[in-house]
Write a protein that holds these residues in place. Sequence first.
Motif, short mmCIF file in Angstrom:
data_model
loop_
_atom_site.label_atom_id
_atom_site.label_comp_id
_atom_site.label_asym_id
_atom_site.label_seq_id
_atom_site.Cartn_x
_atom_site.Cartn_y
_atom_site.Cartn_z
N ASP A 98 -5.32 -13.09 -40.05
CA ASP A 98 -6.25 -14.35 -40.52
C ASP A 98 -7.58 -14.24 -40.02
N ALA A 99 -7.62 -13.49 -39.14
CA ALA A 99 -9.24 -12.93 -38.91
C ALA A 99 -9.38 -11.48 -38.33
N VAL A 100 -10.41 -10.70 -38.29
CA VAL A 100 -10.58 -9.66 -37.74
C VAL A 100 -11.92 -9.38 -37.15
N VAL A 101 -11.77 -8.80 -35.97
CA VAL A 101 -13.13 -8.70 -35.09
C VAL A 101 -13.17 -7.10 -35.12
N VAL A 102 -14.45 -6.69 -35.46
CA VAL A 102 -14.86 -5.50 -35.51
C VAL A 102 -15.50 -5.02 -34.08
N ALA A 103 -15.00 -3.98 -33.34
CA ALA A 103 -15.53 -3.66 -32.15
C ALA A 103 -15.33 -2.26 -31.94
N LEU A 104 -15.83 -1.36 -32.94
CA LEU A 104 -15.70 0.03 -33.40
C LEU A 104 -16.95 0.89 -32.65
N GLY A 105 -17.98 0.26 -31.86
CA GLY A 105 -18.98 0.79 -31.42
C GLY A 105 -19.77 1.36 -32.49
N SER A 106 -20.20 2.78 -32.23
CA SER A 106 -20.98 3.49 -33.31
C SER A 106 -20.52 3.44 -34.61
#
Length: 416
Positions: free
Chosen positions: A247-255
């Motif tokens: 239902d939701a996505v959090v992008v925490a992929l740095g560079s």
Amino acid sequence: MKVTVLGAGIIGVTTAYQLAKSGHEVTVVDRQSGPALETSFANAGEVSFGYCSPWAAPGIPQKAIKWLFMEHAPLILRPKVDWAMISWMIRMLRNCTSERYAINKSRMLRLSDYSRTSLAEIRAETGIAYDERMQGTLQLFRTQQQLDASAKDVKALAADGIPYEVLDRDGCIRVEPALRHVRDKIVGGLLTPKDETGDCFKFTNALAARAAELGVQFLYGRTVKALDIEAGTVRGVLTDQGPLKSDAVVVALGSYSPLLLKPAGISLPVYPVKGYSLTIPIVDATRAPESTVMDETYKIAITRLGDRIRVGGMAEISGYTNDLGLPRRRTLEHSVTDLFPGGDPAQASFWSGLRPMTPDGTPVIGATRIGGLFLNTGHGTLGWTMSSGSARIVADLVSGRKADIDTSDLSLQRYG
């Protein structure tokens, strides 16, 4: 709500933990075999709530020219035909004014101070250990000019109510007794006593274990290929092992966050700035630091982590390269042996990582124009410092709650 967090570094894991505490069904996806195996693996170890400044500062363009000719330069530039690099550098230069510096530093201090209380709560509720110490950061000045230039930072700290102490030579030695051996090399310092130290890798792994106990699922060894977007709303992600719906996505992929977002029409001004570190076993504790000392001349942090010294720093703008340059190792060794010769550099492990930097120093946290898609990235050299507060903010926003602090200038919208 079913939430997918992309990235299992310090930012992704703290975010997953806070989301799980908020009652969400959380899945973390990472291409590595475990948590904190990229930028979070061997960072400088400083949790610098007070020593928290944007790289874009007045005088930096002039200093950068001088640094190009220094043997032990804090900034290394390897230009290439890369529009992302050029655009990022132009934006950074635009932030090198007194007015922009004051704005950027103030919001960074707001976020880092919130992260300080958030980290304390995590520590209290989990009891995890990570070679932590709460003895502050000493910004060490070798010249009177450096000491005088710290006035702008003192002003910002005072304005935001962050505790600090300006120290003379004897004051520095009181805080870091090992400096008595090199007293003639220093003139003074700026102490931020609320700062902490700790092993980010240990913390991230321990917190990932707690998150798993809360029901968080970790999918390692999976590469995210694209966002799954339908009618302006994110439906999940596509990986090299198939789709994942959420239902939701959090992008925490740095560079690597901008590379994933670009095909979705989102321009994220984050660029990799490589940093280096040495981890050195202590052989003489009387000549080792007690906490974190920031060598202002070389912009290198020297941190005590249990029976080790972590030496980290430098900013190399060279794109997505992760090679280990021996000149960078010599700079780290020069700084630490010049001040704290209590370790054995011959037994040190050498490492480099790509820090995700924004042009103004502040991370990008919050919702995007795509429904259900959130960002938590761009923390630069302060991911360890700002992780706990950033995670709390994202968990609140995903849950439809108002965050505890003002987040209006933290999202991507500030770039227009």
